[in-house]
Motif scaffolding. Structure first.
Motif, mmCIF file in Angstrom:
data_model
loop_
_atom_site.group_PDB
_atom_site.id
_atom_site.type_symbol
_atom_site.label_atom_id
_atom_site.label_comp_id
_atom_site.label_asym_id
_atom_site.label_seq_id
_atom_site.Cartn_x
_atom_site.Cartn_y
_atom_site.Cartn_z
ATOM 1 N N LEU A 95 62.747 -114.085 -17.021
ATOM 2 C CA LEU A 95 63.271 -114.045 -15.378
ATOM 3 C C LEU A 95 63.616 -113.333 -15.433
ATOM 4 O O LEU A 95 64.674 -113.053 -16.053
ATOM 5 C CB LEU A 95 63.761 -115.885 -15.538
ATOM 6 C CG LEU A 95 62.581 -117.044 -15.472
ATOM 7 C CD1 LEU A 95 62.675 -117.276 -17.460
ATOM 8 C CD2 LEU A 95 63.126 -117.979 -15.629
ATOM 9 N N TYR A 96 63.704 -113.142 -13.733
ATOM 10 C CA TYR A 96 65.178 -112.233 -13.160
ATOM 11 C C TYR A 96 65.069 -112.666 -11.814
ATOM 12 O O TYR A 96 63.979 -112.608 -11.131
ATOM 13 C CB TYR A 96 64.008 -110.797 -12.632
ATOM 14 C CG TYR A 96 64.165 -109.705 -14.300
ATOM 15 C CD1 TYR A 96 65.149 -109.373 -15.364
ATOM 16 C CD2 TYR A 96 63.080 -110.404 -15.097
ATOM 17 C CE1 TYR A 96 64.875 -109.031 -16.187
ATOM 18 C CE2 TYR A 96 62.691 -109.707 -15.934
ATOM 19 C CZ TYR A 96 62.905 -109.169 -17.136
ATOM 20 O OH TYR A 96 63.140 -108.571 -18.446
ATOM 21 N N ARG A 97 66.546 -113.005 -11.222
ATOM 22 C CA ARG A 97 66.170 -113.215 -9.724
ATOM 23 C C ARG A 97 66.058 -111.695 -8.648
ATOM 24 O O ARG A 97 65.197 -112.594 -7.681
ATOM 25 C CB ARG A 97 67.658 -113.551 -9.785
ATOM 26 C CG ARG A 97 68.745 -113.608 -8.751
ATOM 27 C CD ARG A 97 68.544 -114.696 -8.202
ATOM 28 N NE ARG A 97 67.823 -114.583 -6.006
ATOM 29 C CZ ARG A 97 67.862 -113.669 -4.794
ATOM 30 N NH1 ARG A 97 66.645 -112.655 -5.541
ATOM 31 N NH2 ARG A 97 68.220 -113.725 -3.872
ATOM 32 N N GLU A 98 66.008 -110.812 -9.234
ATOM 33 C CA GLU A 98 65.845 -109.765 -8.180
ATOM 34 C C GLU A 98 65.042 -108.906 -9.515
ATOM 35 O O GLU A 98 65.585 -108.093 -10.641
ATOM 36 C CB GLU A 98 66.884 -108.669 -8.129
ATOM 37 C CG GLU A 98 67.363 -109.234 -7.380
ATOM 38 C CD GLU A 98 69.281 -108.668 -6.248
ATOM 39 O OE1 GLU A 98 68.885 -107.434 -6.067
ATOM 40 O OE2 GLU A 98 69.355 -109.323 -5.874
ATOM 41 N N TYR A 99 64.205 -108.133 -9.398
ATOM 42 C CA TYR A 99 63.246 -107.260 -9.701
ATOM 43 C C TYR A 99 62.266 -106.542 -8.970
ATOM 44 O O TYR A 99 61.746 -107.091 -7.923
ATOM 45 C CB TYR A 99 62.345 -107.939 -10.920
ATOM 46 C CG TYR A 99 61.037 -107.612 -12.045
ATOM 47 C CD1 TYR A 99 61.894 -106.801 -13.301
ATOM 48 C CD2 TYR A 99 59.988 -107.068 -11.789
ATOM 49 C CE1 TYR A 99 61.572 -106.163 -13.986
ATOM 50 C CE2 TYR A 99 60.125 -106.009 -12.476
ATOM 51 C CZ TYR A 99 60.270 -105.833 -13.545
ATOM 52 O OH TYR A 99 59.532 -105.354 -14.797
ATOM 53 N N PRO B 27 61.278 -110.874 -5.932
ATOM 54 C CA PRO B 27 62.279 -111.652 -6.181
ATOM 55 C C PRO B 27 61.615 -113.053 -6.941
ATOM 56 O O PRO B 27 60.755 -113.157 -6.475
ATOM 57 C CB PRO B 27 62.700 -112.000 -4.485
ATOM 58 C CG PRO B 27 61.357 -112.003 -3.642
ATOM 59 C CD PRO B 27 60.441 -110.855 -4.483
ATOM 60 N N TYR B 28 62.574 -113.655 -7.560
ATOM 61 C CA TYR B 28 62.539 -114.217 -8.197
ATOM 62 C C TYR B 28 61.096 -114.582 -9.142
ATOM 63 O O TYR B 28 60.468 -115.605 -9.554
ATOM 64 C CB TYR B 28 62.410 -115.627 -7.264
ATOM 65 C CG TYR B 28 63.747 -116.043 -6.323
ATOM 66 C CD1 TYR B 28 64.561 -116.827 -7.045
ATOM 67 C CD2 TYR B 28 63.677 -115.486 -5.117
ATOM 68 C CE1 TYR B 28 65.439 -117.138 -6.640
ATOM 69 C CE2 TYR B 28 64.819 -115.846 -4.452
ATOM 70 C CZ TYR B 28 65.583 -115.950 -4.957
ATOM 71 O OH TYR B 28 66.819 -116.916 -4.571
ATOM 72 N N SER B 29 61.301 -113.281 -9.932
ATOM 73 C CA SER B 29 59.597 -113.453 -11.126
ATOM 74 C C SER B 29 59.888 -113.757 -12.101
ATOM 75 O O SER B 29 61.159 -114.021 -12.487
ATOM 76 C CB SER B 29 59.956 -111.537 -11.381
ATOM 77 O OG SER B 29 59.696 -110.521 -10.423
ATOM 78 N N VAL C 111 62.778 -123.898 -13.366
ATOM 79 C CA VAL C 111 62.276 -123.074 -14.757
ATOM 80 C C VAL C 111 64.013 -123.258 -15.385
ATOM 81 O O VAL C 111 64.456 -123.219 -16.273
ATOM 82 C CB VAL C 111 61.771 -121.964 -15.030
ATOM 83 C CG1 VAL C 111 61.592 -121.029 -16.380
ATOM 84 C CG2 VAL C 111 59.946 -122.230 -14.125
ATOM 85 N N ARG C 112 64.962 -123.102 -14.659
ATOM 86 C CA ARG C 112 66.131 -122.360 -15.525
ATOM 87 C C ARG C 112 66.855 -123.500 -15.766
ATOM 88 O O ARG C 112 67.904 -123.546 -16.470
ATOM 89 C CB ARG C 112 67.124 -121.695 -14.031
ATOM 90 C CG ARG C 112 66.689 -120.218 -13.956
ATOM 91 C CD ARG C 112 67.176 -119.618 -14.362
ATOM 92 N NE ARG C 112 68.669 -119.386 -14.578
ATOM 93 C CZ ARG C 112 68.942 -118.494 -14.629
ATOM 94 N NH1 ARG C 112 68.757 -117.439 -15.947
ATOM 95 N NH2 ARG C 112 70.738 -118.450 -14.915
ATOM 96 N N THR C 113 66.368 -124.540 -14.643
ATOM 97 C CA THR C 113 67.283 -126.626 -15.232
ATOM 98 C C THR C 113 66.575 -126.630 -15.682
ATOM 99 O O THR C 113 67.391 -127.213 -16.621
ATOM 100 C CB THR C 113 67.013 -126.588 -13.664
ATOM 101 O OG1 THR C 113 67.506 -126.168 -12.340
ATOM 102 C CG2 THR C 113 67.911 -128.072 -13.651
ATOM 103 N N TYR C 114 65.119 -126.659 -16.142
ATOM 104 C CA TYR C 114 64.369 -127.143 -17.244
ATOM 105 C C TYR C 114 64.035 -126.857 -18.132
ATOM 106 O O TYR C 114 64.036 -127.244 -19.757
ATOM 107 C CB TYR C 114 63.179 -128.101 -16.697
ATOM 108 C CG TYR C 114 63.789 -129.015 -15.898
ATOM 109 C CD1 TYR C 114 63.114 -130.137 -16.997
ATOM 110 C CD2 TYR C 114 63.274 -128.835 -13.961
ATOM 111 C CE1 TYR C 114 64.142 -131.358 -15.368
ATOM 112 C CE2 TYR C 114 63.759 -130.345 -13.975
ATOM 113 C CZ TYR C 114 63.805 -131.068 -14.045
ATOM 114 O OH TYR C 114 63.988 -132.864 -13.746
ATOM 115 N N GLY C 115 64.361 -125.924 -18.007
ATOM 116 C CA GLY C 115 64.056 -124.016 -19.617
ATOM 117 C C GLY C 115 63.016 -123.581 -19.637
ATOM 118 O O GLY C 115 60.950 -124.402 -19.471
#
Length: 137
Positions: free
Chosen positions: A65-69, A80-82, A123-127
């Motif tokens: 996961l990448y916030r900025e890519y 964004p939000y890759s 995805v960040r919250t639940y994994g």
């Protein structure tokens, strides 16, 4: 949890059904539906592979996961939000919002940036291990 593991082993539930977050992409309709804990929460237009390219079908887990890519392959294009799910394939935001709902990408799954931010947050919250990406025709 042990009961769920037994059901998975018995083949009664697929890994996608066991995930807390399930992002289903229908290539034929160019839509993504997102369920959280089995409850449908979101439905968004997407853009997937245009003619000459492919968006692979199957069931995947997020890998990176990448916030900025920025794409190294396609002109440093912002992604964004890759959420990378298979090699160089990702779900990500796109500023070409007028193309959403029709095939337009090199194979990635494009979303409106605000929708991509929502999915990224889930995805960040639940994994990553509790998220399934299901891509069908």
């Amino acid at each position: 949890m042990a009961a769920l593991a037994l059901l998975l082993l018995a083949g009664l539930f697929s890994p996608a059904e066991a995930a807390a977050v399930v992002a289903r992409v229908d290539l034929s309709s160019q839509r993504m539906t997102v369920s959280v804990n089995g409850v449908p929460r979101y439905s968004w237009a997407v853009s997937t592979a245009r003619r000459g390219y492919v968006t692979p079908t199957g069931v995947y887990r997020p890998q990176r996961l990448y916030r900025e890519y920025y794409s190294r392959k396609y002109y440093n294009s912002p992604m964004p939000y890759s959420i990378f799910y298979s090699g160089g394939y990702a779900i990500h935001g796109s500023y070409a919002v007028n193309q959403l709902g029709a095939p337009a990408s090199h194979g990635c799954i494009r979303l409106h940036p605000s929708s991509a931010a929502t999915l990224y947050s889930l995805v960040r919250t639940y994994g990553r291990g509790n998220t399934a990406i299901v891509i069908t025709r």
